[in-house]
Design a protein around this motif. Structure first.
Motif, PDB file in Angstrom:
ATOM      1  N   GLY A 184       0.739  -1.105   0.023  1.00  0.00           N
ATOM      2  CA  GLY A 184       0.024  -0.019  -0.004  1.00  0.00           C
ATOM      3  C   GLY A 184       1.097   1.246   0.068  1.00  0.00           C
ATOM      4  N   GLY A 185       0.452   2.038  -0.890  1.00  0.00           N
ATOM      5  CA  GLY A 185       1.151   3.349  -1.133  1.00  0.00           C
ATOM      6  C   GLY A 185       0.633   4.516  -0.834  1.00  0.00           C
ATOM      7  N   GLY A 186      -0.331   4.468   0.372  1.00  0.00           N
ATOM      8  CA  GLY A 186      -0.957   5.575   0.615  1.00  0.00           C
ATOM      9  C   GLY A 186      -0.250   6.274   1.822  1.00  0.00           C
ATOM     10  N   THR A 204      10.654  -1.577   0.145  1.00  0.00           N
ATOM     11  CA  THR A 204       9.810  -1.551  -0.964  1.00  0.00           C
ATOM     12  C   THR A 204       8.458  -1.457  -0.942  1.00  0.00           C
ATOM     13  N   ILE A 205       7.828  -0.586  -1.468  1.00  0.00           N
ATOM     14  CA  ILE A 205       6.307  -0.208  -1.422  1.00  0.00           C
ATOM     15  C   ILE A 205       5.726  -0.914  -2.808  1.00  0.00           C
ATOM     16  N   ILE A 206       4.894  -1.757  -2.219  1.00  0.00           N
ATOM     17  CA  ILE A 206       3.864  -2.083  -3.554  1.00  0.00           C
ATOM     18  C   ILE A 206       2.683  -1.494  -3.665  1.00  0.00           C
ATOM     19  N   GLU A 207       2.247  -0.934  -4.790  1.00  0.00           N
ATOM     20  CA  GLU A 207       1.117  -0.190  -4.715  1.00  0.00           C
ATOM     21  C   GLU A 207       0.171  -0.770  -6.116  1.00  0.00           C
ATOM     22  N   MET A 208      -1.097  -1.077  -5.860  1.00  0.00           N
ATOM     23  CA  MET A 208      -1.819  -1.424  -7.090  1.00  0.00           C
ATOM     24  C   MET A 208      -2.007  -0.270  -8.218  1.00  0.00           C
ATOM     25  N   ASP A 209      -2.150   0.774  -7.633  1.00  0.00           N
ATOM     26  CA  ASP A 209      -2.528   1.989  -8.514  1.00  0.00           C
ATOM     27  C   ASP A 209      -1.308   2.304  -9.261  1.00  0.00           C
ATOM     28  N   GLU A 210      -1.584   3.397 -10.082  1.00  0.00           N
ATOM     29  CA  GLU A 210      -0.533   3.904 -11.036  1.00  0.00           C
ATOM     30  C   GLU A 210       0.690   4.558 -10.591  1.00  0.00           C
ATOM     31  N   THR A 237       4.555   0.263  -8.594  1.00  0.00           N
ATOM     32  CA  THR A 237       3.267   0.695  -8.923  1.00  0.00           C
ATOM     33  C   THR A 237       2.642  -0.331 -10.050  1.00  0.00           C
ATOM     34  N   LYS A 238       1.381  -0.206  -9.946  1.00  0.00           N
ATOM     35  CA  LYS A 238       0.546  -1.106 -10.912  1.00  0.00           C
ATOM     36  C   LYS A 238       0.981  -2.579 -10.641  1.00  0.00           C
ATOM     37  N   THR A 239       1.165  -3.054  -9.330  1.00  0.00           N
ATOM     38  CA  THR A 239       1.723  -4.104  -8.813  1.00  0.00           C
ATOM     39  C   THR A 239       0.871  -4.752  -7.750  1.00  0.00           C
ATOM     40  N   GLU A 256       2.622  -9.766  -8.907  1.00  0.00           N
ATOM     41  CA  GLU A 256       2.405  -9.596 -10.551  1.00  0.00           C
ATOM     42  C   GLU A 256       2.430  -8.224 -10.741  1.00  0.00           C
ATOM     43  N   ARG A 257       3.087  -7.817 -11.962  1.00  0.00           N
ATOM     44  CA  ARG A 257       3.331  -6.442 -12.623  1.00  0.00           C
ATOM     45  C   ARG A 257       2.985  -6.638 -13.915  1.00  0.00           C
ATOM     46  N   GLY A 258       1.811  -6.401 -14.523  1.00  0.00           N
ATOM     47  CA  GLY A 258       1.342  -6.603 -15.867  1.00  0.00           C
ATOM     48  C   GLY A 258       1.501  -8.357 -16.103  1.00  0.00           C
ATOM     49  N   ARG A 259       2.514  -8.592 -17.034  1.00  0.00           N
ATOM     50  CA  ARG A 259       2.810  -9.902 -17.670  1.00  0.00           C
ATOM     51  C   ARG A 259       3.739 -10.287 -16.712  1.00  0.00           C
ATOM     52  N   GLU A 260       4.384  -9.465 -16.070  1.00  0.00           N
ATOM     53  CA  GLU A 260       5.644 -10.232 -15.295  1.00  0.00           C
ATOM     54  C   GLU A 260       5.340 -10.551 -13.807  1.00  0.00           C
ATOM     55  N   SER A 261       6.011 -11.700 -13.319  1.00  0.00           N
ATOM     56  CA  SER A 261       5.950 -12.143 -12.181  1.00  0.00           C
ATOM     57  C   SER A 261       7.129 -12.408 -11.475  1.00  0.00           C
ATOM     58  N   PHE A 262       7.293 -12.076 -10.289  1.00  0.00           N
ATOM     59  CA  PHE A 262       8.604 -12.129  -9.575  1.00  0.00           C
ATOM     60  C   PHE A 262       8.225 -12.205  -7.999  1.00  0.00           C
ATOM     61  N   GLU A 263       9.411 -12.645  -7.146  1.00  0.00           N
ATOM     62  CA  GLU A 263       9.334 -12.584  -5.733  1.00  0.00           C
ATOM     63  C   GLU A 263      10.301 -11.487  -5.261  1.00  0.00           C
ATOM     64  N   ILE A 264      10.090 -10.894  -3.995  1.00  0.00           N
ATOM     65  CA  ILE A 264      10.952 -10.259  -3.222  1.00  0.00           C
ATOM     66  C   ILE A 264      10.986 -10.592  -1.920  1.00  0.00           C
ATOM     67  N   GLU A 265      12.199 -10.707  -1.396  1.00  0.00           N
ATOM     68  CA  GLU A 265      12.368 -11.091   0.044  1.00  0.00           C
ATOM     69  C   GLU A 265      12.301 -10.024   1.167  1.00  0.00           C
ATOM     70  N   ALA A 266      11.773 -10.641   2.307  1.00  0.00           N
ATOM     71  CA  ALA A 266      11.390  -9.572   3.413  1.00  0.00           C
ATOM     72  C   ALA A 266      11.670 -10.112   4.485  1.00  0.00           C
TER      73      ALA A 266
END
Length: 485
Positions: A184-186, A204-210, A237-239, A256-266
């Motif tokens: 969430g990037g609010g 790392t900020i993951i935000e579904m909006d643009e 963004t868009k993720t 998932e970001r468009g057609r791209e998929s990957f993992e992030i360690e946390a």
């Protein structure tokens, strides 16, 4: 046998405390019911602890800029062991402010305070399960629901099993995570993301909006994103986060970001994907109070579908800010105890807010895009950059701008500040909008030099100069000068 009250307030957060105190000062017999502790989310898990944490983070950032102010500090560094001292300071600040919201203080005002879990038996009667194990049945002439909100958890596979933080828990951790993922990037995600980055976390900020801070004017959120990236914060963004898993004691977030998929360690995951109203266990249906997923339904007087029952604060779904809750509670007091001809309607046209990033954001009214849509592009936009302000130069805080949106007649309909002390400066524009002033009128008062408030005056001056340079005014002035020749 039910106990009778003039006014029962359910919830001891910002809205509930204002409503209960106000009714008691009017002489009503008031009962305030709270589950945990007075003060609510803002005091314990929101505004207060986050701003205390942000202050420590800002000190760390300023220390790293020592050379900009003529100092050489060669050994400054943040150690993870220091983080417990920082969160201990956060707790001390909360404890200091907590004294102002003690049950004893409100009881002196005439409010009876009880701790327990309430539920409606019908539109007038409420049963309270006390912490002692006993129950009380009370009857009320008027009721205000002010139970606040809590973090909304997204349906991400594996998230619950692997564990996560929210604003309810993040201020209790004793070490700063090496790798922090924020969903969430609010405002919450942005504020805490920058703070932890300044403590040394890889954020790392993951935000579904643009874009992050999507509710802000586009130029504002774009500037903040640029600043964040410069400070090493990764913004996706868009993720969308789709799954969380653990492997060898480590957590991985699949996105998932468009057609791209990957993992992030946390090392830690902070959920900041919005809020939901606290309505569980109230049995609102029995009281005839309608509600939706994200709010209690209220009218323009903050009455619910049961007209003697009001709602204020986050549960109304309007603005989830402490100052908005305060405003709504004051409206409830008026409308609960006065006759219909004296009712006040809620007016959110000039409700401001601030986001305490660096640079800070202050906003009131319409964005440029909203104003263009509402007024068919018949607007004027004025802009003043912080680097044009002498105080900003002396403070070394020149990033940012003030953007004022007006009707073509000059009336201010929106203001957007991003820069030092934006949350303070914005109130001049709140006053202008409340009184429907034109931007040129902001140039009428004398302001101290050098101060950041001169930014407001500069905007008014720009509008005045524009008016004076208009062909019609120029023609009139030339004719006027001829009379004196």
């Amino acid at each position: 046998m039910s106990e009778n009250y003039d006014f029962v307030v359910i919830g001891g957060g910002s809205a509930g405390l204002v409503a209960a105190a106000g009714a008691a000062l009017l002489g009503a017999k008031v009962l305030l019911v709270e589950k945990r502790a007075l003060g609510g989310d803002c005091l314990y898990t929101g505004c207060v602890p986050s701003k205390a944490l942000i202050r420590s983070a800002r000190f760390a950032a300023d220390a790293k800029r020592a050379g900009d102010f003529g100092f050489r500090i060669s050994d400054f560094g943040f150690q993870n062991d220091d983080f417990a001292s920082i969160t201990n300071r956060v707790r001390r600040v909360v404890e200091t402010i907590e004294r102002h919201e003690s049950p004893e203080r409100f009881e002196k005002m005439g409010v009876e305070v009880v701790f327990g879990e309430p539920r409606f038996l019908n539109g007038r009667e409420i049963e309270i399960s006390l912490k002692t194990g006993e129950t009380r049945k009370i009857r009320a002439k008027r009721i205000c629901i002010a139970t606040g909100s809590s973090a909304a958890i997204p349906p991400v596979e594996g998230l619950a099993e692997t564990g996560f933080q929210t604003n309810d828990t993040i201020f209790e951790i004793k070490t700063s995570p090496a790798k922090l993922i924020i969903l969430g990037g609010g405002a919450i995600g942005a504020e805490l993301g920058q703070a932890f980055a300044r403590f040394g976390s890889k954020v790392t900020i993951i935000e579904m909006d643009e874009r992050i801070l999507a509710k802000e004017d586009r130029e504002v959120s774009e500037l903040i994103e640029t600043v964040f990236r410069a400070e090493g914060i990764e913004i996706l963004t868009k993720t969308k986060a789709v799954k969380v898993r653990t492997e060898n004691g480590k957590r991985f977030v699949a996105v998932e970001r468009g057609r791209e998929s990957f993992e992030i360690e946390a090392d830690e995951i902070l959920v900041a994907t919005g809020r939901k109203p606290n309505l569980g266990g109230l049995d609102l249906e029995k009281a005839g109070v309608r509600f939706e997923k994200n709010k209690i339904i209220t009218d323009e007087f903050l009455r619910t579908t049961a007209k003697h029952i009001f709602a204020a604060g986050d549960v109304t779904g309007h603005f989830q800010f402490t100052h908005a809750a305060d405003y709504e509670a004051q409206t409830v007091i008026n409308n609960a105890f006065l006759f219909r001809p004296f009712f006040k309607k809620v007016d959110y046209r000039a409700v401001p807010w601030a986001t305490f990033t660096s640079p800070e954001i202050g906003r009131v009214g319409l964005t440029e895009a909203e104003a263009r849509s509402k007024f068919d592009d018949k607007i004027k936009v004025y802009r003043v950059n912080f680097n044009e302000n002498d105080r900003a130069q002396t403070e070394g805080e020149i990033a940012g701008f003030a953007k004022i949106v007006c009707k073509t007649n000059g009336e201010v309909v929106g203001a957007h500040l991003v820069g030092a002390s934006a949350g303070e400066i914005i109130h001049e524009f709140v006053w202008a909008m409340t009184n429907r002033l034109k931007i040129s009128e902001l140039n009428r008062i004398v302001r101290v030099y050098p101060t950041l408030s001169k930014i407001v005056q500069a905007a008014g001056t720009e509008a005045t100069i524009e008016t004076l340079k208009s062909p019609s005014v120029q023609r009139w002035f030339r004719r006027y000068l001829k009379l004196w020749r």
